[in-house]
Design a protein around this motif. Structure first.
Motif, PDB file in Angstrom:
ATOM      1  N   THR A  20       0.914  -1.160   0.104  1.00  0.00           N
ATOM      2  CA  THR A  20       0.110   0.065   0.023  1.00  0.00           C
ATOM      3  C   THR A  20       0.899   1.131  -0.066  1.00  0.00           C
ATOM      4  O   THR A  20       1.878   1.322   0.720  1.00  0.00           O
ATOM      5  N   VAL A  21       0.611   2.191  -0.897  1.00  0.00           N
ATOM      6  CA  VAL A  21       1.188   3.410  -0.890  1.00  0.00           C
ATOM      7  C   VAL A  21       0.312   4.586  -1.038  1.00  0.00           C
ATOM      8  O   VAL A  21      -0.746   4.433  -1.723  1.00  0.00           O
ATOM      9  N   ALA A  22       0.492   5.497  -0.049  1.00  0.00           N
ATOM     10  CA  ALA A  22      -0.321   6.687  -0.117  1.00  0.00           C
ATOM     11  C   ALA A  22       0.482   7.909  -0.269  1.00  0.00           C
ATOM     12  O   ALA A  22       1.440   7.820   0.462  1.00  0.00           O
ATOM     13  N   HIS A  23      -0.103   8.955  -0.811  1.00  0.00           N
ATOM     14  CA  HIS A  23       0.552  10.334  -0.918  1.00  0.00           C
ATOM     15  C   HIS A  23      -0.331  11.192  -0.590  1.00  0.00           C
ATOM     16  O   HIS A  23      -1.586  11.502  -1.135  1.00  0.00           O
ATOM     17  N   LEU A  24      -0.019  12.068   0.537  1.00  0.00           N
ATOM     18  CA  LEU A  24      -1.044  13.468   0.877  1.00  0.00           C
ATOM     19  C   LEU A  24      -0.735  14.377   0.061  1.00  0.00           C
ATOM     20  O   LEU A  24       0.338  14.856  -0.007  1.00  0.00           O
ATOM     21  N   TYR A  40      -5.520  13.125  -1.491  1.00  0.00           N
ATOM     22  CA  TYR A  40      -4.708  12.221  -1.391  1.00  0.00           C
ATOM     23  C   TYR A  40      -4.752  11.197  -2.766  1.00  0.00           C
ATOM     24  O   TYR A  40      -5.735  11.272  -3.424  1.00  0.00           O
ATOM     25  N   ARG A  41      -3.630  10.494  -3.015  1.00  0.00           N
ATOM     26  CA  ARG A  41      -3.827   9.435  -4.003  1.00  0.00           C
ATOM     27  C   ARG A  41      -3.165   8.079  -3.341  1.00  0.00           C
ATOM     28  O   ARG A  41      -2.054   8.212  -2.528  1.00  0.00           O
ATOM     29  N   ALA A  42      -3.730   7.181  -3.587  1.00  0.00           N
ATOM     30  CA  ALA A  42      -3.506   5.998  -2.823  1.00  0.00           C
ATOM     31  C   ALA A  42      -3.754   4.565  -3.673  1.00  0.00           C
ATOM     32  O   ALA A  42      -4.538   4.762  -4.482  1.00  0.00           O
ATOM     33  N   MET A  44      -3.449   0.076  -3.562  1.00  0.00           N
ATOM     34  CA  MET A  44      -3.210  -0.925  -2.887  1.00  0.00           C
ATOM     35  C   MET A  44      -3.015  -2.179  -4.072  1.00  0.00           C
ATOM     36  O   MET A  44      -3.664  -2.333  -5.016  1.00  0.00           O
ATOM     37  N   ALA A 100      -6.712   1.798  -7.060  1.00  0.00           N
ATOM     38  CA  ALA A 100      -6.443   2.952  -6.701  1.00  0.00           C
ATOM     39  C   ALA A 100      -7.603   3.953  -6.010  1.00  0.00           C
ATOM     40  O   ALA A 100      -8.800   3.657  -6.542  1.00  0.00           O
ATOM     41  N   LYS A 101      -7.266   4.845  -5.184  1.00  0.00           N
ATOM     42  CA  LYS A 101      -8.391   6.033  -5.090  1.00  0.00           C
ATOM     43  C   LYS A 101      -7.459   7.376  -5.011  1.00  0.00           C
ATOM     44  O   LYS A 101      -6.505   7.383  -4.388  1.00  0.00           O
TER      45      LYS A 101
END
Length: 172
Positions: A20-24, A40-42, A44, A100-101
């Motif tokens: 999982t990677v998330a970017h604020l 954000y962009r995330a 999984m 992705a979200k």
């Protein structure tokens, strides 16, 4: 990672994993606590991970890791020693599923709340590069390569990384 890492060593059996990677991107202050949020962009990704054990594949992984961020840099570096390659672990993952979200709404209050005398805003979050700090032990005459010009003071990290990606992978 380190070859001594217990977590990495346990991937030899082809374990099912989730990455999982998330970017604020921003903090969002609304007129109601319920509507406070973040942009954000995330992503999984699910798949089967395995430890890369072939020394030649590990050398290619080192090159790919460095050149992805700094195109063609490994061509000018001292080659990694057999001991350095042995001391480094790489995990590969066959992606079987991914989702992705993205949330990029900014302030999104209930319609009637826009009439309230309450301050609301979006606070963008950015990672900005600072001035490079050359190694104090550089030999006389060694200058910063032009290939690093994209990593300049005041530039957004995401822009520098995107540009480096398209140099390394022009068909992106």
């Amino acid at each position: 990672g380190s070859s001594a890492s217990r977590m990495l060593r346990n991937q030899t059996r082809g374990e099912r994993v989730c990455l999982t990677v998330a970017h604020l991107d921003s903090l969002v202050l609304a007129r109601c606590g319920f509507n406070h949020s973040a942009d954000y962009r995330a992503v999984m990704a699910f798949g089967t991970a395995y430890l890369v054990t072939d020394p030649e594949e590990k050398e290619r992984a080192v090159t790919a890791m460095v050149d992805r961020f700094f195109p063609d840099r490994t061509a000018s570096l001292r080659q990694s020693s057999a001991q350095e390659i042995k001391a480094t672990s790489f995990i590969a993952m066959e992606i079987e599923e991914a989702s992705a979200k993205v949330r990029a709404k900014g302030v999104a209050d209930d319609e009637e709340d826009y009439e309230l005398p309450i301050y609301a805003e979006r606070i963008p979050v950015r990672t900005v590069l600072a001035a490079p700090e050359p190694c104090p032990r550089l030999l006389d005459g060694v200058t910063r390569p032009a290939t690093l010009n994209g990593y300049s003071e005041g530039r957004l990290l995401e822009d520098a990384l995107r540009d480096a990606y398209f140099v390394e992978y022009p068909n992106g």
